[in-house]
Design a protein around this motif. Structure first.
Motif, PDB file in Angstrom:
ATOM      1  N   PRO A 114       0.647  -1.188  -0.169  1.00  0.00           N
ATOM      2  CA  PRO A 114       0.093   0.088  -0.013  1.00  0.00           C
ATOM      3  C   PRO A 114       0.907   1.176   0.076  1.00  0.00           C
ATOM      4  N   GLY A 115       0.093   2.324  -0.444  1.00  0.00           N
ATOM      5  CA  GLY A 115       0.821   3.662  -0.296  1.00  0.00           C
ATOM      6  C   GLY A 115       1.974   4.018  -1.418  1.00  0.00           C
ATOM      7  N   PRO A 116       2.717   4.994  -1.248  1.00  0.00           N
ATOM      8  CA  PRO A 116       3.662   5.405  -2.362  1.00  0.00           C
ATOM      9  C   PRO A 116       4.484   4.130  -2.672  1.00  0.00           C
ATOM     10  N   ALA A 117       5.043   4.005  -3.909  1.00  0.00           N
ATOM     11  CA  ALA A 117       6.046   2.988  -4.210  1.00  0.00           C
ATOM     12  C   ALA A 117       7.525   3.613  -3.944  1.00  0.00           C
ATOM     13  N   PRO A 118       8.259   2.746  -3.351  1.00  0.00           N
ATOM     14  CA  PRO A 118       9.449   3.041  -3.150  1.00  0.00           C
ATOM     15  C   PRO A 118      10.459   3.443  -4.311  1.00  0.00           C
ATOM     16  N   GLN A 162       7.665  -2.280   6.977  1.00  0.00           N
ATOM     17  CA  GLN A 162       7.984  -1.136   6.737  1.00  0.00           C
ATOM     18  C   GLN A 162       8.665  -0.422   7.873  1.00  0.00           C
ATOM     19  N   TRP A 178       3.628  -8.142   7.475  1.00  0.00           N
ATOM     20  CA  TRP A 178       2.562  -8.492   6.349  1.00  0.00           C
ATOM     21  C   TRP A 178       2.788  -9.664   5.779  1.00  0.00           C
ATOM     22  N   ALA A 186       6.094  -0.746  10.740  1.00  0.00           N
ATOM     23  CA  ALA A 186       4.746  -1.652  10.733  1.00  0.00           C
ATOM     24  C   ALA A 186       4.964  -3.026  10.051  1.00  0.00           C
ATOM     25  N   GLY A 187       4.264  -3.872  10.521  1.00  0.00           N
ATOM     26  CA  GLY A 187       4.430  -5.222   9.886  1.00  0.00           C
ATOM     27  C   GLY A 187       4.007  -6.412  11.208  1.00  0.00           C
TER      28      GLY A 187
END
Lengths: 203, 533
Positions: free
Chosen positions: B434-438, B508, B490, B487-488
């Motif tokens: 999810p969220g912006p791509a690295p 992350q 996942w 976070a994790g």
């Protein structure tokens, strides 16, 4: 990119000039995003880790993006050939570039009217951009996920002048998560001249 | 203004053109047998849409016939070889037959694969008589292995075709495969044929209601009446039935030979030697196309080595091939086949360059004031490709996938975009990020360490719970930083049914310098998949 235009000497990427980005691929993508969105061909040389998905998120047109991830020992020839045909070249500079080669490349750049963005130092760059502060939102201790980022960008011009600006990442990126974010935080995401998180300074 | 009388307004003057028609019975079967190198007595059936389209004599003897369902045909003849019907294959295998005929009698018209027409006048004069000419023709075909061919000669291609087909009903069809209708007797010959041979079903129905059952009855009507009652199509059918075909034999122009074959004697083992030898031939290849007013957009390169290996590949070009491009493709094909640089496993003895797709030169001509803005891009990128290789200059697409390296697809410049990648992007991918791509995705994940406050490595137990709180991140080169937020885990499970599947956990992590990382925990080892730099 209005924020970047404000701190770059001349108010944007100039044809025939070189710019250095020291520590952030995101910043380099932000530099490419404006011209690429306007239809310019871009090329990325010698960066095998360049994420095209992130580039697409910034609005870089992938069908006008040419990648040469491994130029090997022909970096200079490949870069010079690319300068001939594309408008903006983003490249990772090898460890040792002879000053004469660098000058020849710059001459080629001016002749063709292309712009060069280098990752790492480059002797003839108009400005060196670096990320001096970075702040992520959305991540807790074991919860959430990365949502948005504030970046403080410092540009050191070759004249010795340096300027700083703050970049709010969802302004640049397009994606379903960025709209949800702008809905939830309307006060922050309010146009190009957004609220300053750090006081803007020009020295 | 004076109108011409209706009877004289026929589309072409009804003149007889003495024609010779060559018919190869069961051509689809013959073509399939020749293509798959099967013996002639082998039972073969060609299948189209689940039904038998054509079958060989051996299969026919066992009760297989056209229109039978596949399973029934297989039940009737257990040794039946079933092949799909390919019209392209028919045309392709008929090409050598046409070439053989053209060698002895120029001016062949291909009516359809298995059937071709010639003017009878020229060959008859050259070989002495029509009979001799037909015999010569059959002999030439027997030389290339076609013994079942039939020849008919008559006043029109239509009558000649049916004369050739009627040889089957002669007393000894094996020995006598030529039927010559003497000049002027074609209408009499055709008169006993049913109306179906005209291949005009609507017309045949009406005529039958009028009491007309054979071509002879139809031809007995006056032309003007037929034209008034049945229009232009009826008039054409009437001409055919009268043995005066409305069209004569249209001679085929043999297609220009565009392939270039180079034999290397002695075989060449070095790529630079080979490209040097090929330069003239590549220029000849491009020049020959240009003389024909064509450009090649898809090129097929076939390389044969002295040890018998063969490498065939089609190369596409974003514009069209010039001589340098052709040489580049040959070089890349050699380099890409796993050979040591500049040294091949075995010398190359034969190179064949064949244009797979040609387009009209005028569609690709340069404009008066230079060409489109993208033309010089092609030139520049082709130059870089010739320096580094075909796969070194890439365009990218975003595809679907869970791992970030799966989500990018690189396409060599000039190759068509991958449709599978575009399709997979729209699929749901549970477990995608999810969220912006690295911004930085490592080709190979880099080893890192994540430690808890006691200094032990953090892990995930079998219930998916963390064994400790991630506190310290150690990246290469050895650099420790405190973890500010994270976070994790996942979980990502890919292809659990497969031994190649993976089960891993994604995290992350933002370190104290504000740099964010995407980490993977697989098999108790930590890796950095990507970095948000």
């Amino acid at each position: 990119m209005p924020v970047l235009a404000g701190i770059l000497p001349g108010g944007g990427l100039q044809a025939g000039a070189a710019y250095s980005v020291t520590n952030s691929t995101t910043l380099a993508m932000a530099l490419l995003a404006g011209p690429s969105g306007a239809g310019a061909w871009c090329s990325v040389i010698g960066m095998p880790t360049f994420s095209v998905e992130a580039a697409a998120g910034f609005g870089i047109a992938l069908d006008k993006l040419v990648l040469v991830p491994h130029p090997g020992d022909q970096w200079l020839t490949v870069t010079a050939a690319m300068v001939d045909v594309v408008s903006i070249v983003l490249t990772c500079v090898p460890q040792h570039v002879a000053p004469a080669d660098a000058s020849r490349l710059m001459a080629r750049l001016r002749q063709r009217g292309a712009a060069l963005v280098t990752m790492g130092r480059w002797p003839h760059s108009e400005a060196t951009l670096s990320v001096t502060g970075s702040n992520w939102q959305g991540l807790g201790s074991g919860t959430g996920h990365l949502r948005s980022r504030r970046m403080r960008i410092t540009a050191h011009a070759s004249t010795g002048r340096s300027r700083t600006a703050d970049l709010w990442l969802p302004d640049l990126q397009h994606g379903p998560w960025s709209t949800s974010l702008s809905n939830s935080v309307p006060a922050v995401h309010g146009g190009t001249e957004q609220q300053e998180f750090f006081s803007r300074s020009a020295s | 203004m004076k109108l011409p009388p209706p009877g004289q307004a026929a589309p072409a003057a009804p003149v007889s053109t003495r024609s010779m028609v060559l018919w190869c019975p069961d051509w689809p079967i013959t073509a399939a047998l020749r293509e798959h190198l099967l013996p002639a007595e082998h039972p073969v059936a060609l299948i189209e849409k689940g039904e038998v389209f054509a079958c060989s004599p051996a299969a026919r003897e066992q009760g297989v016939k056209r229109g039978l369902r596949l399973r029934e045909a297989q039940a009737r003849c257990t040794s039946l070889t079933v092949l799909p019907y390919e019209p392209a294959q028919d045309a392709r295998s008929f090409e050598p037959v046409l070439a053989a005929v053209e060698k002895i009698m120029p001016g062949v018209q291909l009516i359809r694969p298995g059937l071709c027409a010639l003017h009878a006048k020229g060959p008859a004069r050259y070989y002495g008589s029509e009979n001799h000419a037909a015999a010569v023709l059959l002999k030439a075909l027997a030389a290339i292995g076609l013994t079942a061919a039939r020849v008919g000669v008559a006043d029109s291609p239509f009558a000649a075709e049916h004369a050739a087909r009627s040889t089957e009903f002669l007393d000894e069809p094996e020995s006598d495969s030529v039927w010559i209708i003497p000049p002027g007797e074609s209408p009499a010959f055709l008169s006993s044929f049913p109306l179906e041979v005209l291949e005009e079903p609507a017309l045949a129905v009406i005529l039958r209601r009028l009491g007309i059952r054979t071509l002879g009855d139809f031809a007995a009507l006056t032309r003007a009446d037929v034209r008034n009652r049945f229009g232009a199509e009826g008039a054409l059918a009437h001409l055919k039935a009268s043995g005066l075909d409305h069209h004569s034999v249209v001679e085929r122009k043999p297609p220009a030979e565009l392939d270039v074959v180079v034999h290397c004697e002695p075989p060449l083992a070095r790529i630079d030697e080979l490209t040097f030898t090929l330069r003239l031939s590549a220029e000849k290849f491009v020049d020959r196309l240009r003389e024909a007013g064509l450009v090649c957009t898809v090129l097929s390169v076939r390389l044969q080595s002295e040890s018998g290996e063969e490498s065939v590949r089609s190369w596409r070009h974003p514009r069209w091939f010039d001589a340098d491009d052709v040489l580049d493709r040959v070089r890349w094909q050699l380099q890409g086949s796993g050979n040591v640089e500049h040294g091949l496993r075995a010398g190359i003895s034969r190179v064949q360059l064949a244009p797979e797709t040609v387009e009209d030169l005028s569609d690709h001509a340069d404009g008066l004031w230079g060409t489109g803005p993208d033309e010089n891009i092609h030139h520049g990128l082709a130059r870089v490709q010739s320096m580094l290789g075909h796969g070194a200059v890439l365009t990218a697409m975003v595809a679907g996938g869970r791992m970030l390296t799966d989500r990018r697809v690189f396409i060599p410049w000039g190759d068509p975009p991958s449709e599978a990648a575009a399709k997979s992007r729209d699929l749901p991918w549970p477990g995608q990020l999810p969220g912006p791509a690295p911004a930085t995705v490592f080709d190979q994940p880099r080893p890192v360490q994540v430690l808890d406050c006691a200094g032990g490595s953090v892990d995930v137990d079998e219930r998916g719970l963390l064994t400790g709180v991630p506190t310290v991140l150690v990246t290469e080169p050895p650099r420790q930083s405190a973890i500010a937020s994270w976070a994790g885990p996942w979980p990502i499970v890919e292809r659990w049914w497969d031994s190649k599947g993976r089960a891993l956990n994604r995290f992350q992590v933002v370190d104290d310098s504000g740099r964010a990382w995407l980490l993977l925990l697989e098999d108790h080892h930590w890796w950095a998949e990507a970095s948000y730099d």
